[in-house]
Every structure is written in structure tokens, then in C-alpha cells.
Scaffold this motif. Structure first.
Motif, mmCIF file in Angstrom:
data_model
loop_
_atom_site.group_PDB
_atom_site.id
_atom_site.type_symbol
_atom_site.label_atom_id
_atom_site.label_comp_id
_atom_site.label_asym_id
_atom_site.label_seq_id
_atom_site.Cartn_x
_atom_site.Cartn_y
_atom_site.Cartn_z
ATOM 1 N N UNK A 192 43.252 47.934 53.803
ATOM 2 C CA UNK A 192 42.557 48.062 52.847
ATOM 3 C C UNK A 192 42.823 46.791 51.760
ATOM 4 N N UNK A 193 41.910 46.425 51.133
ATOM 5 C CA UNK A 193 41.855 45.475 49.986
ATOM 6 C C UNK A 193 40.771 45.918 48.987
ATOM 7 N N UNK A 194 41.455 45.873 47.477
ATOM 8 C CA UNK A 194 40.719 46.159 46.425
ATOM 9 C C UNK A 194 40.537 44.898 45.756
ATOM 10 N N UNK A 195 39.271 44.127 45.595
ATOM 11 C CA UNK A 195 38.975 43.049 45.209
ATOM 12 C C UNK A 195 38.742 43.477 43.580
ATOM 13 N N UNK A 196 39.451 42.878 42.559
ATOM 14 C CA UNK A 196 39.228 43.231 41.323
ATOM 15 C C UNK A 196 39.218 42.151 40.519
ATOM 16 N N UNK A 197 38.610 42.001 39.251
ATOM 17 C CA UNK A 197 38.570 40.761 38.201
ATOM 18 C C UNK A 197 40.007 40.335 37.979
ATOM 19 N N UNK A 198 40.939 41.131 37.660
ATOM 20 C CA UNK A 198 42.076 40.363 37.273
ATOM 21 C C UNK A 198 43.347 40.220 38.509
ATOM 22 N N UNK A 199 43.247 40.942 39.414
ATOM 23 C CA UNK A 199 44.040 40.798 40.630
ATOM 24 C C UNK A 199 43.715 41.595 41.726
ATOM 25 N N UNK A 200 43.662 41.072 42.899
ATOM 26 C CA UNK A 200 43.324 41.726 44.012
ATOM 27 C C UNK A 200 44.531 42.502 44.481
ATOM 28 N N UNK A 201 44.225 43.921 45.002
ATOM 29 C CA UNK A 201 45.381 44.773 45.590
ATOM 30 C C UNK A 201 45.107 45.113 47.259
#
Length: 129
Positions: free
Chosen positions: A97-106
Motif C-alpha cells: 500500500x502507498x499513501x500519497x500525501x502532500x508532505x511525505x508519501x508513506x
């Protein structure tokens, strides 16, 4: 006989992938309750994460709400399915799984145990790291 099982397994695999695609869509719209539709709505559901084991559908939903209080905090989810192994009544899914976020992807990995309950596939154990 073997061919019939193989065809059923492919159908089950497609159904599971479809549920996971719907989960991605719900997550990315900030709709946690719809995301949870893929899970077994039971107190016997098990979710294993970095903080230990959560038992139950409601406890899992509450944990998601606490960890991701806003749509922005949720980011954009993408599942990468690495394998799907099915039997007549169970399935094992391994992926990333990947969460693409404004600050940092996890990102991390997941293993999902699915069970066919009332002719519907439901996640009964989720181990995500």
C-alpha cells in the motif's frame, strides 16, 4: 472438475480485486465507512498494525478515524496487489500500500485473509505494516 475450480478461482480473484478497487476509491474520496465495506462487520475481525491487534469492525473504523481525521490526512491510497491465492471459501492476498500525501508519501505491506461469508468476500484478518 479441475477446470471448473480454476474458473471459479479466477472469478473469486476478480471479485476480490474489484472490492479492493472500490476500497481505494472510497478512501480517496474520504469515505471511511464505504472503505470498511470490504471488511467483515463482526467483533471477530482482526486488524494487526504497528500498535498491535484491534478486534472488531467498529474498533477498526474508530482507529482509522483517529489516525486519519481529515481527507487531507488520508492522502491518496494505492494498492499494489502482489498475489491472490484462493480456495473455495478463503483467499490470501499479499500486497503493498502507498499513501500519497502532500508532505511525505508513506508505504508498507499488507497480508489479508478473506473468507466467503453469505456468498460475499470479506476481509477477516488484515495485517498491515
Amino acid at each position: 472438475m479441475f477446470l471448473a475450480f480454476f474458473v471459479q478461482a479466477n472469478t473469486d480473484k476478480d471479485e476480490i480485486i474489484s472490492i479492493m478497487t472500490a476500497q481505494e476509491t472510497a478512501w480517496n474520496k474520504g469515505q471511511l465507512e464505504q472503505y470498511m465495506a470490504g471488511y467483515w462487520q463482526s467483533e471477530k475481525l482482526k486488524f494487526v498494525g504497528k500498535n498491535g491487534i484491534k478486534y472488531g469492525w467498529q474498533a477498526t473504523l474508530d482507529n482509522y478515524k483517529l489516525s486519519y481525521p481529515t481527507k487531507e490526512a488520508m492522502g491518496q491510497l494505492k494498492f499494489e496487489i502482489l498475489s491472490v491465492e484462493t480456495t473455495e471459501k478463503t483467499a490470501f492476498v499479499l500486497g503493498k500500500w502507498t499513501l500519497y500525501k502532500e508532505t511525505q508519501d508513506v508505504s508498507g505491506f499488507y497480508t489479508l485473509l478473506w473468507k466467503k461469508i453469505d456468498d460475499q468476500w470479506k476481509i477477516i484478518i488484515d495485517h498491515s505494516s
